[in-house]
Motif scaffolding. Structure first.
Motif, short mmCIF file in Angstrom:
data_model
loop_
_atom_site.label_atom_id
_atom_site.label_comp_id
_atom_site.label_asym_id
_atom_site.label_seq_id
_atom_site.Cartn_x
_atom_site.Cartn_y
_atom_site.Cartn_z
N ASP A 77 -8.25 -2.39 -11.18
CA ASP A 77 -6.99 -2.67 -10.50
C ASP A 77 -6.67 -4.16 -10.44
O ASP A 77 -5.74 -4.56 -9.74
CB ASP A 77 -7.01 -2.08 -9.08
CG ASP A 77 -6.91 -0.57 -9.10
OD1 ASP A 77 -6.15 -0.05 -9.93
OD2 ASP A 77 -7.59 0.09 -8.30
N GLN A 265 7.48 -2.29 -4.35
CA GLN A 265 7.07 -1.60 -3.14
C GLN A 265 7.57 -2.32 -1.89
O GLN A 265 8.07 -1.68 -0.95
CB GLN A 265 5.54 -1.50 -3.11
CG GLN A 265 5.01 -0.68 -1.94
CD GLN A 265 3.55 -0.37 -2.10
OE1 GLN A 265 3.10 0.06 -3.17
NE2 GLN A 265 2.77 -0.60 -1.07
N SER A 452 -11.56 -3.02 -4.81
CA SER A 452 -11.30 -2.28 -6.03
C SER A 452 -12.59 -1.71 -6.62
O SER A 452 -12.64 -0.54 -7.04
CB SER A 452 -10.62 -3.18 -7.06
OG SER A 452 -10.33 -2.46 -8.24
N VAL A 510 -0.58 0.09 6.80
CA VAL A 510 -0.43 1.23 5.90
C VAL A 510 1.04 1.43 5.53
O VAL A 510 1.38 1.65 4.36
CB VAL A 510 -1.00 2.51 6.56
CG1 VAL A 510 -0.72 3.73 5.69
CG2 VAL A 510 -2.50 2.36 6.77
N THR A 514 -0.35 -1.34 2.01
CA THR A 514 -1.75 -1.62 1.69
C THR A 514 -2.51 -0.30 1.60
O THR A 514 -2.38 0.56 2.47
CB THR A 514 -2.38 -2.52 2.78
OG1 THR A 514 -1.74 -3.79 2.74
CG2 THR A 514 -3.87 -2.71 2.53
N SER A 515 -3.29 -0.16 0.53
CA SER A 515 -3.97 1.11 0.27
C SER A 515 -5.24 1.24 1.09
O SER A 515 -6.08 0.32 1.11
CB SER A 515 -4.30 1.22 -1.22
OG SER A 515 -5.06 2.39 -1.47
N ALA A 517 -7.56 3.04 0.26
CA ALA A 517 -8.64 3.13 -0.73
C ALA A 517 -9.17 1.76 -1.11
O ALA A 517 -10.22 1.65 -1.75
CB ALA A 517 -8.14 3.86 -1.98
N GLY A 521 -2.89 -4.50 -1.69
CA GLY A 521 -2.24 -4.84 -0.43
C GLY A 521 -1.53 -6.16 -0.51
O GLY A 521 -1.76 -6.94 -1.44
N ASP A 565 0.52 6.70 -0.06
CA ASP A 565 -0.60 5.94 -0.62
C ASP A 565 -1.49 6.85 -1.47
O ASP A 565 -1.90 6.48 -2.58
CB ASP A 565 -1.40 5.30 0.52
CG ASP A 565 -2.67 4.61 0.03
OD1 ASP A 565 -2.56 3.84 -0.95
OD2 ASP A 565 -3.73 4.83 0.63
N ARG A 568 0.30 7.74 -4.67
CA ARG A 568 0.31 6.58 -5.56
C ARG A 568 -1.03 6.43 -6.27
O ARG A 568 -1.08 6.15 -7.47
CB ARG A 568 0.63 5.33 -4.73
CG ARG A 568 1.08 4.12 -5.52
CD ARG A 568 1.69 3.08 -4.60
NE ARG A 568 0.84 2.74 -3.48
CZ ARG A 568 1.16 2.90 -2.21
NH1 ARG A 568 2.32 3.41 -1.87
NH2 ARG A 568 0.32 2.55 -1.25
N ASN A 569 -2.13 6.63 -5.54
CA ASN A 569 -3.45 6.52 -6.15
C ASN A 569 -3.71 7.63 -7.17
O ASN A 569 -4.33 7.40 -8.20
CB ASN A 569 -4.54 6.55 -5.07
CG ASN A 569 -4.63 5.24 -4.31
OD1 ASN A 569 -4.42 4.17 -4.87
ND2 ASN A 569 -4.92 5.31 -3.02
N LYS A 572 -1.85 6.78 -10.27
CA LYS A 572 -2.47 5.64 -10.93
C LYS A 572 -3.70 6.06 -11.71
O LYS A 572 -3.99 5.51 -12.78
CB LYS A 572 -2.83 4.61 -9.86
CG LYS A 572 -3.38 3.31 -10.39
CD LYS A 572 -3.50 2.29 -9.29
CE LYS A 572 -4.46 2.70 -8.21
NZ LYS A 572 -4.66 1.68 -7.18
#
Length: 574
Positions: A77, A265, A452, A510, A514-515, A517, A521, A565, A568-569, A572
């Motif tokens: 990432d 975003q 990451s 959030v 900002t993820s 995971a 962010g 979130d 989105r992950n 991705k």
């Protein structure tokens, strides 16, 4: 590993063969300091060296390309440029700030020399093919000027064309004087690329062959040679471990400009903020008053400071549940110092900062050093600080001076007597400072990398314990700022309070994109998320909703943000 001795010469490829479970990867990780070595010695250029961590290995010119590049090699990432300079980031820091232009220039050289196929060094590594990802890992160690390279299954999972490119690259590296330990399960690869072959079985070296004498049959014989057979059959003499030599188009449209300024975003959540504000203004004329705007700013200060600090923690893929209670505990402590010890107000304010920062240090030690789960560690410190505030104050409410008194000057930090929201300037100033730390310093860059891929960051020679702990320390310091803001805005501090405030801060982070995971962010997103949460908090009562409905709606918004979130992950990772 048992009685494993071998040497590595300058400008050669030492192939390491063996069946699954032979201990080849274990050997590589021990040499690189990724796993502890119970006993034994490593010599480089005839000098005994101590390698207790990947950082030690990097300092001694060793680079490691793991068999699982996505888990241990690259940080998918992050950009190609940031991956390449990860091990040597200090070189690109001047006056404490990262110079991204120099990073771009340096990484572009490796992209060109290694023929990494990409439109830009800003491209995320996850978008590259397997062969090009492997080249990025190689570029990382070449940028560090590593002399000894450990290649663990270097061509696993890449196509035939990319394999040939990796082979050519390895040949050019040894021609430059680099030394390579190549671990491979493909015997054709071992025979094609190696100058010598070392064979392992059950953690032991069972044979060593010059490439002229090596055949698949001989390698398989040694690869299946058990300990008893090895004692009878092995006549190979070797030297002590590991010896090498060092020598050797932008659019003109308004939307495009906004996207370039904020990011897509952040632009979306900024639009959401204006829509929410416009909705409340349309439904309730009273909401449009200046006093409402003042209330929004007042509510945003402590939430904003909490959110800015916990952004660092969440980017590391951690969580800090103690920020709310540590904020109130620090404020209570400052109140005790001011009211009961009769210290000057400025001393009390410094005590607030010091107390909250100390809690952040404790959280950093528990999570980064002792490796406690962040949820458990910060849940514990949340309970500790909540109880400590009652103990220190003897369950008495602490009050700070009112405006107009001799010590009431501090209130003007956040709002002047004319109701000008000076606190907004302070909040934005702190946000800018946080953005600089996160995006322009080595600590910030490592915080992103840890979130990451923590293990790949550790295997790049980064002190992940220090960087991860720093995220919690920053969160603690920001909680101290939040405590000062709360005291200045509301004057009265109740002992044992603060539970639930952490959710306001986390929700703002959030909602700001900002993820949870980790690894993704932005401070700008957090700032916008803060104002979304405070507009909701101030605006919902204007619709004559009972408090429990307000909590319900706020919680629903947070769930939507978390789901966004997760979605989105998933997209991705597809």
């Amino acid at each position: 590993m048992i009685n494993l001795n071998f040497d590595l010469k300058k400008g050669e490829i030492l192939g390491v063969a063996g069946l699954m479970g032979a201990g080849r990867t274990d050997m590589a990780r021990i040499i690189f300091g990724a796993d502890p070595m119970d006993s034994g010695e490593i010599y480089i250029r005839g000098k005994k060296v101590k390698i207790n961590s990947p950082k030690d290995a990097v300092k001694n010119g060793i680079g490691y390309l793991s068999e699982d590049r996505k888990q241990f090699g690259v940080i998918v990432d992050m950009s190609i440029a940031n991956n390449i300079v990860m091990t040597d980031l200090a070189k690109f820091i001047k006056a404490g700030l990262i110079h991204d232009k120099e990073i771009e220039t340096e990484s572009s050289k490796f992209v060109k020399s290694l023929s990494i196929k990409t439109p830009s060094v800003a491209q995320l590594v996850r978008n590259l093919s397997g062969g090009n990802q492997q080249k990025v890992v190689i570029a990382k160690w070449l940028e560090q000027n590593s002399d000894i390279l450990i290649f663990d299954e270097p061509t696993r999972g890449i196509d035939v064309g990319a394999k040939s490119e990796i082979y050519e690259l390895m040949t050019s590296l040894v021609n430059m004087g680099k030394s390579i330990i190549m671990i491979s399960s493909e015997l054709t690869e071992i025979l094609r690329m190696s100058d010598r072959v070392m064979v392992m079985c059950e953690g032991r070296k069972t044979g060593e062959l010059d490439i002229a004498d090596a055949t698949q049959e001989k390698i398989l014989y040694y690869a299946t040679l058990r300990e008893e057979q090895s004692q009878m059959a092995s006549n190979v003499s070797t030297k002590n471990t590991n010896n090498s030599n060092k020598n050797g188009s932008s659019s003109n449209s308004v939307i495009s400009k906004l996207k370039n300024t904020f990011g897509l975003q952040q632009l979306i959540i900024l639009i959401v903020l204006f829509l929410i504000y416009g909705l409340f203004a349309a439904l309730s004329p009273a909401f449009r008053s200046g006093s409402t705007l003042t209330s929004i700013f007042d509510a945003s200060y402590y939430v904003g400071f909490l959110a800015l600090g916990v952004t660092f923690v969440i980017i590391t893929a951690g969580i800090d549940l103690s920020i709310g209670t540590s904020m109130m505990c620090a404020a209570i402590t400052g109140g005790v110092v001011y009211n009961q010890l009769h210290a000057p107000l400025w001393v009390a304010l410094l005590v607030i900062l010091a107390m909250a920062t100390a809690v952040g240090c404790l959280n950093g030690f528990l999570v980064a050093k002792l490796k406690l789960p962040s949820f458990i560690a910060t849940l514990g410190t949340m309970m500790i600080t909540r109880g400590l505030s009652s103990i220190l104050s003897n369950v008495q409410t602490e009050t700070f001076p009112l405006r107009g008194t001799s010590d009431g000057w501090y209130k003007s930090i956040f709002r002047t007597s004319g109701d000008f929201p000076t606190g907004a300037i302070v909040l934005i100033g702190v946000a800018i400072l946080c953005a600089i730390i996160l995006n322009k310093t080595r600590t910030g860059r490592y915080i992103f990398a840890i979130g990451s891929n923590r293990e790949a960051t550790r295997l790049s020679g980064v002190n992940v314990v220090r960087s991860e702990a720093m995220a919690y320390i920053i969160a603690g310091f920001c909680a101290g700022l939040a405590g000062i803001a709360y005291a200045a805005t509301y004057t009265t501090i109740m002992p044992g309070s603060g539970a639930g405030f952490e959710m306001d801060g986390i929700a703002a982070v959030v909602v700001g994109g900002t993820s949870l995971a980790g690894g993704v962010g932005s401070i700008l997103g957090t700032l916008i998320g803060t104002f979304i949460m405070t507009v909701l908090k101030v605006g919902l009562p204007y619709l004559n909703l009972q408090p429990h409905y307000q909590i319900f709606i706020t919680g629903f918004v947070v769930i939507l943000a978390v789901y966004a979130d997760i979605y989105r992950n998933r997209k991705k990772n597809q």
